[in-house]
Design a protein around this motif. Sequence first.
Motif, PDB file in Angstrom:
ATOM      1  N   VAL A 151       0.859  -1.994   0.344  1.00  0.00           N
ATOM      2  CA  VAL A 151      -0.505   0.440  -0.460  1.00  0.00           C
ATOM      3  C   VAL A 151       0.464   1.186  -0.032  1.00  0.00           C
ATOM      4  N   LEU A 152       0.660   2.404  -0.980  1.00  0.00           N
ATOM      5  CA  LEU A 152       1.242   3.609  -0.646  1.00  0.00           C
ATOM      6  C   LEU A 152      -0.122   4.773  -0.762  1.00  0.00           C
ATOM      7  N   LEU A 153       0.697   5.936   0.155  1.00  0.00           N
ATOM      8  CA  LEU A 153      -0.525   6.639   0.447  1.00  0.00           C
ATOM      9  C   LEU A 153      -0.353   7.865  -0.319  1.00  0.00           C
ATOM     10  N   LEU A 154      -0.736   8.529  -1.009  1.00  0.00           N
ATOM     11  CA  LEU A 154       0.213   9.715  -1.673  1.00  0.00           C
ATOM     12  C   LEU A 154      -0.940  10.522  -1.738  1.00  0.00           C
ATOM     13  N   THR A 155       0.289  11.789  -1.207  1.00  0.00           N
ATOM     14  CA  THR A 155      -0.759  13.114  -0.973  1.00  0.00           C
ATOM     15  C   THR A 155      -1.551  14.109  -1.718  1.00  0.00           C
ATOM     16  N   PRO A 156      -2.358  14.753  -1.038  1.00  0.00           N
ATOM     17  CA  PRO A 156      -2.675  15.968  -2.852  1.00  0.00           C
ATOM     18  C   PRO A 156      -2.001  16.483  -3.423  1.00  0.00           C
ATOM     19  N   PRO A 157      -2.102  17.018  -4.293  1.00  0.00           N
ATOM     20  CA  PRO A 157      -1.181  17.659  -4.185  1.00  0.00           C
ATOM     21  C   PRO A 157      -1.462  19.517  -4.137  1.00  0.00           C
ATOM     22  N   PRO A 158      -0.442  20.349  -4.023  1.00  0.00           N
ATOM     23  CA  PRO A 158      -0.248  22.324  -4.035  1.00  0.00           C
ATOM     24  C   PRO A 158      -1.899  22.161  -4.701  1.00  0.00           C
ATOM     25  N   MET A 159      -2.427  23.358  -4.288  1.00  0.00           N
ATOM     26  CA  MET A 159      -3.382  23.722  -5.281  1.00  0.00           C
ATOM     27  C   MET A 159      -3.461  25.740  -5.193  1.00  0.00           C
ATOM     28  N   SER A 160      -3.691  25.909  -6.928  1.00  0.00           N
ATOM     29  CA  SER A 160      -3.422  27.357  -6.373  1.00  0.00           C
ATOM     30  C   SER A 160      -5.010  27.813  -6.701  1.00  0.00           C
ATOM     31  N   GLU A 161      -4.847  28.329  -5.801  1.00  0.00           N
ATOM     32  CA  GLU A 161      -6.327  29.635  -5.468  1.00  0.00           C
ATOM     33  C   GLU A 161      -6.569  30.784  -6.286  1.00  0.00           C
ATOM     34  N   THR A 177      -5.683  22.580   2.057  1.00  0.00           N
ATOM     35  CA  THR A 177      -5.401  21.600   1.188  1.00  0.00           C
ATOM     36  C   THR A 177      -3.709  20.646   1.955  1.00  0.00           C
ATOM     37  N   LYS A 178      -3.143  22.008   1.875  1.00  0.00           N
ATOM     38  CA  LYS A 178      -1.454  21.723   2.440  1.00  0.00           C
ATOM     39  C   LYS A 178      -1.617  20.973   4.354  1.00  0.00           C
ATOM     40  N   ALA A 179      -2.906  20.715   4.737  1.00  0.00           N
ATOM     41  CA  ALA A 179      -2.889  20.160   5.910  1.00  0.00           C
ATOM     42  C   ALA A 179      -3.717  18.590   5.655  1.00  0.00           C
ATOM     43  N   TYR A 180      -4.105  18.622   4.652  1.00  0.00           N
ATOM     44  CA  TYR A 180      -4.931  17.651   4.400  1.00  0.00           C
ATOM     45  C   TYR A 180      -3.649  16.892   3.933  1.00  0.00           C
ATOM     46  N   ALA A 181      -2.338  17.371   3.140  1.00  0.00           N
ATOM     47  CA  ALA A 181      -1.263  16.854   3.050  1.00  0.00           C
ATOM     48  C   ALA A 181      -0.924  16.261   4.049  1.00  0.00           C
ATOM     49  N   GLU A 182      -0.555  17.243   5.316  1.00  0.00           N
ATOM     50  CA  GLU A 182       0.544  16.704   6.106  1.00  0.00           C
ATOM     51  C   GLU A 182      -0.629  15.555   6.899  1.00  0.00           C
ATOM     52  N   ALA A 183      -1.634  15.766   7.495  1.00  0.00           N
ATOM     53  CA  ALA A 183      -2.087  14.558   7.631  1.00  0.00           C
ATOM     54  C   ALA A 183      -2.158  13.282   7.429  1.00  0.00           C
ATOM     55  N   VAL A 184      -1.702  12.881   5.608  1.00  0.00           N
ATOM     56  CA  VAL A 184      -1.360  12.122   5.226  1.00  0.00           C
ATOM     57  C   VAL A 184      -0.026  11.447   5.583  1.00  0.00           C
ATOM     58  N   ARG A 185       0.689  12.354   5.510  1.00  0.00           N
ATOM     59  CA  ARG A 185       1.975  12.048   5.889  1.00  0.00           C
ATOM     60  C   ARG A 185       2.674  11.572   7.433  1.00  0.00           C
ATOM     61  N   GLU A 217       2.222   6.654  11.706  1.00  0.00           N
ATOM     62  CA  GLU A 217       1.182   5.902  12.352  1.00  0.00           C
ATOM     63  C   GLU A 217       0.941   4.541  12.203  1.00  0.00           C
ATOM     64  N   LEU A 218       0.631   4.270  10.981  1.00  0.00           N
ATOM     65  CA  LEU A 218       0.148   2.646  10.197  1.00  0.00           C
ATOM     66  C   LEU A 218       1.566   2.167   9.901  1.00  0.00           C
ATOM     67  N   GLY A 219       2.464   2.579  10.221  1.00  0.00           N
ATOM     68  CA  GLY A 219       3.863   2.593   9.296  1.00  0.00           C
ATOM     69  C   GLY A 219       3.794   1.870   7.845  1.00  0.00           C
ATOM     70  N   VAL A 220       2.969   2.686   6.854  1.00  0.00           N
ATOM     71  CA  VAL A 220       2.664   2.942   5.103  1.00  0.00           C
ATOM     72  C   VAL A 220       3.985   3.193   4.831  1.00  0.00           C
ATOM     73  N   HIS A 221       4.000   3.021   3.584  1.00  0.00           N
ATOM     74  CA  HIS A 221       4.810   4.494   3.114  1.00  0.00           C
ATOM     75  C   HIS A 221       4.870   5.511   2.779  1.00  0.00           C
ATOM     76  N   VAL A 222       4.537   6.732   2.424  1.00  0.00           N
ATOM     77  CA  VAL A 222       3.999   8.035   1.721  1.00  0.00           C
ATOM     78  C   VAL A 222       4.633   8.606   0.461  1.00  0.00           C
TER      79      VAL A 222
END
Lengths: 258, 258
Positions: free
Chosen positions: B124-134, B157-165, B170-175
């Motif tokens: 399993v790989l978790l991907l972070t969402p890309p940065p967005m341009s307002e 979106t930056k905070a949601y990307a941080e949450a993925v990491r 926490e789960l030992g999954v690669h990002v």
Amino acid sequence: MAATVQDMIMLLGDSITQGGWEPHGFAQQLAYVYNRKLDVINRGMSGYNTEWIIPVLEQCFAKKNERTNLPNIRLLTIWLGANDAAQLPTRQHVPLDKYRANLRTLVRTVTSPDSPRYSPEARVLLLTPPPMSETMWARRQAAKVPPRMLDRKFDVTKAYAEAVREVAGELGVHVVDVWTAIWERADEKEERLAEYLSDGLHLTENGYKVVFEILMKAITTHFPEMDPDKLQPVFSYFDQIDDDDPRSSLQRRDAFGI
Amino acid sequence: MAATVQDMIMLLGDSITQGGWEPHGFAQQLAYVYNRKLDVINRGMSGYNTEWIIPVLEQCFAKKNERTNLPNIRLLTIWLGANDAAQLPTRQHVPLDKYRANLRTLVRTVTSPDSPRYSPEARVLLLTPPPMSETMWARRQAAKVPPRMLDRKFDVTKAYAEAVREVAGELGVHVVDVWTAIWERADEKEERLAEYLSDGLHLTENGYKVVFEILMKAITTHFPEMDPDKLQPVFSYFDQIDDDDPRSSLQRRDAFGI
């Protein structure tokens, strides 16, 4: 393990099918237009002829007693001949009569009620090999280390393309005539084939665009129920998800169930 | 019906995963490099958030008693957040804590021995969402009929990307940290995001090239056995087919069986 949620399109062939996953290749374009409706599975094997692809097809279609849980193949494209038409002593050579017989075997493996792999839900399309350029292919062969002789001829591949049309007519299967479509777009001039052939044998982006165009025309003409615009996505569009009961509206549906 | 001959890579996500079948998209590029070794199945659903994708994932992974004949999923990418991070009243919004909980549910559906869909063979790989341009997304929203308000913010979106990491750690999954990779390549300047984002939210060809590059780096680093160059094609290369006994040499093989 992957549960079956979508039926499939299977692409059977040689390197020209295998290369369908290139950007703008016909596999990529099919996957794009059938996204969320049908999965696209590429069974193109570089260098293969009709003789070698028969056992591959047999292994790719499940027998009647081995079908539990498996997805339907809704469309099978069979596209070989570019290697069968190679000249002896090239070991990929398959004589023209044997090529015709092999095409019949491939089609009947899927369409004949007597076949253990009979799949009445599978639509079948036979594609003709593209025209080849002796000038370009001779150059490519000469550049190999060690250099090789020209092993294919324009007129021979043309005869193999004609054989596809004959067998298709005999079996009542529709043809996607890549040979004629590309030759006509090249104004029947060998030097103009460079727009469609990368090395005299394999296709450029423009070559694949022609293939995709005539393939989609064949699908929408002969199998209008398979027009991607007439299928529904297996999982709802997000704006159709029910806020009060999202789980129910997220049950997978039959793509053909509109 | 399609017999299982290859295992699979499954791509789970939103429109940015769905768009992976575009030319040079990450699905197309994966299908190209894993051709004849692993099939690539796109389960990207435009507009979906983590809440709606949970029942989709459940339907895409077979339960233990429903696995007869089915292919293994060798790699699952989970890539959501671009819609979860939308602001209320946008109905796709998922609060940050719920987003974290949903990511845990998605991962555990596959990796937890207690799950009916436990699949120890699936990486399993978790991907972070890309940065967005307002700026870009506000322009796109304003151009819609009727015009819409800006409903996403760069910092959110930056905070949601941080949450993925965080969840991955926490789960030992690669990002696969798409957010950081694209932001760094844009020299941390919003105006340079236009090279990677088509409308402020979705990826351009160059954006997908970055994703493919860091995804392949994650695969070859963390799961070296899945390096496409270390797998064998399920059906032999044509020059390894035995002329004296072609059928035996055309029996399908385990891609991991080298």
